[in-house]
Structures are given as C-alpha cells and as structure tokens.
Design an enzyme around this catalytic site. Structure first.
Site, short mmCIF file in Angstrom:
data_model
loop_
_atom_site.label_atom_id
_atom_site.label_comp_id
_atom_site.label_asym_id
_atom_site.label_seq_id
_atom_site.Cartn_x
_atom_site.Cartn_y
_atom_site.Cartn_z
N TYR A 83 0.85 -1.19 0.00
CA TYR A 83 0.00 0.00 0.00
C TYR A 83 0.88 1.24 0.00
CZ TYR A 83 -3.51 3.43 1.55
OH TYR A 83 -4.34 4.52 1.66
N LYS A 118 3.53 9.10 8.87
CA LYS A 118 3.32 8.50 10.19
C LYS A 118 4.34 9.00 11.23
CE LYS A 118 0.45 4.86 8.35
NZ LYS A 118 0.57 4.20 7.07
N ASP A 172 9.27 2.92 0.11
CA ASP A 172 8.20 3.58 0.85
C ASP A 172 8.35 3.17 2.32
OD1 ASP A 172 5.94 4.50 2.05
OD2 ASP A 172 4.53 3.63 0.62
C1 LIG Z 1 -0.04 4.67 5.68
C2 LIG Z 1 0.80 4.42 4.48
C3 LIG Z 1 0.80 5.31 3.39
C4 LIG Z 1 -0.16 6.45 3.28
O1 LIG Z 1 0.04 7.42 4.26
P1 LIG Z 1 -1.17 8.41 4.64
O2 LIG Z 1 -0.53 9.38 5.57
O3 LIG Z 1 -2.24 7.57 5.24
O4 LIG Z 1 -1.61 9.06 3.37
C5 LIG Z 1 1.72 5.09 2.37
N1 LIG Z 1 2.58 4.07 2.41
C6 LIG Z 1 2.61 3.18 3.43
C7 LIG Z 1 3.63 2.10 3.44
C8 LIG Z 1 1.71 3.32 4.49
O5 LIG Z 1 1.71 2.42 5.47
#
Ligand SMILES: *Cc1c(COP(=O)(O)O)cnc(C)c1O
Length: 431
Positions: A147, A271, A243
């Site tokens: 994701y 985060k 990511d």
């Molecule tokens: C949570 C998440 C996102 C998206 O971040 P948001 O602040 O919710 O837009 C992107 N990549 C990873 C790996 C994530 O866990």
C-alpha cells in the site's frame, strides 16, 4: 468480559454514519471486517487508549505507527504547546524547516535533499512524479499487497483496508488510463520483476516497494531481495523508491534502508515523521530532488507543508529517536517477547497460524503459512481473525481491526502489558 460496555460508541457510530461515509474518516478505522462497532476514542496516554464508554485498552495501533514514543509523549506535547503560541501556520519559510530537513538528511541514508508534505499519500505520489520527471519515462512497478496511499495510480493491487473490504482490491473511480502505467510484480519474486523489465525496459521510471511490507500484514523481504532490486534498477537506470511510511524511524533511526544496508535512490515517509501531526516527506539524491519546483520542472506544492506545529512535533520525536538508541532496544526486545510468545502459543495450540515479525511490528496470520507475499497472506481465515480480534478487544488489547495490518509496540509499553496480552491470547487458543 472487561470491556463489553459499548453503548456510547454505538450511539456515536449511529450518529457518525449520518454525516460521514461509513462513520469514519478513513476505512482502516472501520470495524466492518471484524464484525463489531468501532470504539470511539476519547483519549490516549502512554501505552493505553480509552474509549467513550470508559474502557481502557493496551494500545497496539499507536495511530498506525506515529506514536512510537507512546501516546502523549511529554516532550512532543511541550514542543507543540510552545510553538502554537507563535501562530499555527504562515505559508512562508521558517528556520524550523531547515532543522527538520537537516535532521532527516542526517538520519536517512539516501536523503541528500527532502521536501515536506502533509501525508504519506502525498509523499509517494510526489516521489513517483519526480522519478518520472527525472527519467522521462512513464511506467512504474509496484508490488501486489503493498500500500502506498490512495493516489489514483497506486490503487492497483494495494493492500491494507482495501483487501479487508473484499471484492475487487482496486477502487472505483480510478480510470484505466491512470492505472495503465502501474505494473505489478509479486513481492519476494525477482522473476516477476525481471519479466516486467524485459518487456518494458526503457519505459520504467521507478520501482516502489515497502522494504518490509506491512499492509498485507507484516511480510519480510527474502534474503537478498532488496539488494537484487537495487541491482536491476542500477542496470536499467530506474529510480528505486523505498516507501518507508511504516518502517521509517521504526526499524532503525535510518529505517529499513539502514537495517538492510540497501540504499534506494529515493524514500518516502509519513506517520512517525510527524509525531502525530499530519506530515509526510519524500527525498533522495540531490540530482533527482533538484528536478522539483521551483528549481526544476516537476511541480509539487502545499499550502500547509512544513507548517510550524507539525515540524515542532516531528523534530522533537525524531531527535528523541536519534539520540536514544535504547528506545530501539526496548521496543525490539518487547517485539521479540510479544511475537515470539504468540508464535509459541499457536504452536502449542497446533493452530493453523503464522506469526511474522521484525523488531516492534508483527502480524499473527490465521493461515499455516509461510506468509511471504500477497497470495499466501490472503489464505488467512478472516472469520477466525475477527473472533480473535473481538476476544482481545473485550479483554483490553486494542489491535488493528483487520487481518492485513501490523501491530505496533511503543517505547511506553512494558513487559506487564505484553504478558497480559499473551495470557489473553493463550485463552483464545484454549491453552
Ligand atoms: C499509511 C501508508 C501510506 C499512506 O500514508 P497516509 O498518511 O495515510 O496518506 C503510504 N505508504 C505506506 C507504506 C503506508 O503504510
């Protein structure tokens, strides 16, 4: 049951659904997949979280990662309190943004330059645009079950709450044109990556990956997998993007890239980086980042980006992490105890379960495993997860309300909570 009173949460949920789709501002918060009412949260402190009915839980979500120091960390709160007195936002450059940029460039191996944004979604979306601008190519490779936020081109075989909803993992409203430049490979399967490179060689701008997948539940990269990705990207002059929205500042101060010793060209964060405020960041090699406006031709902007309150919270949290290696020792030791303990329990119970974990994050999958990719993760028995979740929630452990998520341990947790959670889990498995 300890926490069975839910009258107020139920009332609030009914009310919320009238005005907010599904009653929640992010699907990951819905309790749809676990067949119960979302608990409306009133407050959180240190390792605990409290709902509107006065129930107290051990918090294993930690706002999905940001609360690595524990809820209500006094240093972070103080930094925010001091900063707000001078104004919430200026939409202009501030010295704090330099402090933040320098700090993350020191901590993250691949960062020579960084741009702050407001969410992980913005970070990955902007990183990919930059990689495309830099290479002049159009296609990207992502991995099934990873994701990367909810931008159009990335909602293809994306994990997290999308899987739990069942049916097609792809979103309505994303046009074929938006999705056509997103190629998907299988996590931990170099053959699937090589095939895509053979077919589209000169048109692949970037490979984006969660260096440890945490949105199909926690799935670790096989030995050498990240290094092989590094090599194939080098050969094809493709930008490798990690990511690290979940792994960043969690697996090590420099994230997964520090832990595994593989340096990508770019990385994205979210985060943890904001200490609980809405923050994201993308960055990498100078040569690539200088493609971003106003220096370069890749446009990306944000009215509230780098805003003083968010920077103050983030700087305090990251400084704490950078200067206190004992935090990592603590959360990793507790991780070993919790996930090791769960693995022991399911083994003793001869349950068809697998526990994957690294450091402070982990997932108990309701499948015999091994769980190494999206297909093996999806073999999980979601009805069993729902029962387990409800049992744990009612006994005071607040887990992610879906199978395909991670559990998070913070620096405020102690062995006492881990022991209680393990005792309650053992009861669920009748041992
Ligand atoms: C949570 C998440 C996102 C998206 O971040 P948001 O602040 O919710 O837009 C992107 N990549 C990873 C790996 C994530 O866990």
């Amino acid at each position: 049951m300890l926490n069975s009173k839910t009258d107020k949460s139920e009332r609030l949920f009914t009310e919320a659904k009238k005005y907010i789709p599904g009653g929640v501002n992010s699907p990951a918060r819905a309790f749809q997949a676990v067949g119960t009412t979302p608990r409306f949260i009133e407050k959180a402190d240190a390792q605990f979280i409290y709902d509107a009915d006065g129930n107290k839980y051990i918090d294993y979500i930690g706002s999905w990662g940001p609360m690595i120091l524990g809820n209500n960390n006094p240093g972070v709160l103080k930094a925010v309190q001091e900063t707000i007195l001078n104004g919430l936002s200026f939409g202009a450059a501030t010295e704090r943004e330099i402090t933040m940029a320098k700090l993350v460039c020191e901590m993250v191996p691949c960062f020579e330059m960084v741009r702050m944004v407001n969410s992980g979604t913005e970070a990955t979306m902007s990183a990919l645009r930059t990689a495309r601008g830099y290479t002049g190519r159009s296609k990207i490779i992502k991995f099934e079950g990873c994701y990367h936020g909810h931008s159009d081109g990335l909602l293809v075989k994306a994990g997290s709450a999308l899987i739990a909803e069942g049916g097609s993992p792809d979103s309505a409203g994303v046009t074929e044109n938006c999705a056509k430049d997103t190629l998907t490979a299988k996590y931990n399967d170099m053959d699937s990556v090589e095939k895509l490179f053979q077919e589209y060689r000169d048109d692949i701008a970037a490979v984006i990956i969660e260096p440890v997948a945490a949105n199909m539940g926690v799935v670790l990269p096989k030995d050498g997998f990240l290094k092989q990705l590094r090599e194939i990207c080098d050969i094809n002059k493709t930008v490798l993007i990690f990511d690290e929205v979940i792994t960043g500042f969690r697996l090590a101060p420099g994230g997964a890239q520090e832990l595994f010793g593989v340096t990508p060209d770019m990385a994205t964060f979210g985060k943890i980086i904001g200490g609980g405020m809405p923050v994201g960041a993308y960055g990498g090699k100078r040569e690539i980042m200088e493609c971003v406006a106003p220096v370069g031709k890749v446009y990306q902007a944000g009215t509230l980006s780098g805003n003083p309150v968010a920077m103050a919270a983030g700087i305090m949290q990251l400084t704490n992490l950078k200067e206190n290696p004992d935090i990592y020792e603590h959360i990793n030791t507790l991780g070993e105890k919790l996930y090791g303990g769960l693995a022991e329990i399911v083994k003793t119970a001869k349950a068809d379960c697998t526990v994957n974990h690294i450091g402070s994050i982990g997932t108990l999958f309701f499948t015999g495993g091994p769980v190494t990719d999206y297909i093996s993760a999806r073999k999980s028995d979601l009805k069993q997860y729902a029962k387990y979740f409800q049992h744990m929630l009612n006994n005071g452990s607040y887990f992610a309300p879906a199978q395909f998520e991670a559990m998070f341990i913070s620096n405020a947790h102690t062995e006492l909570e881990i022991k209680k959670t393990l005792d309650d889990a053992a009861k669920f498995f009748n041992i």
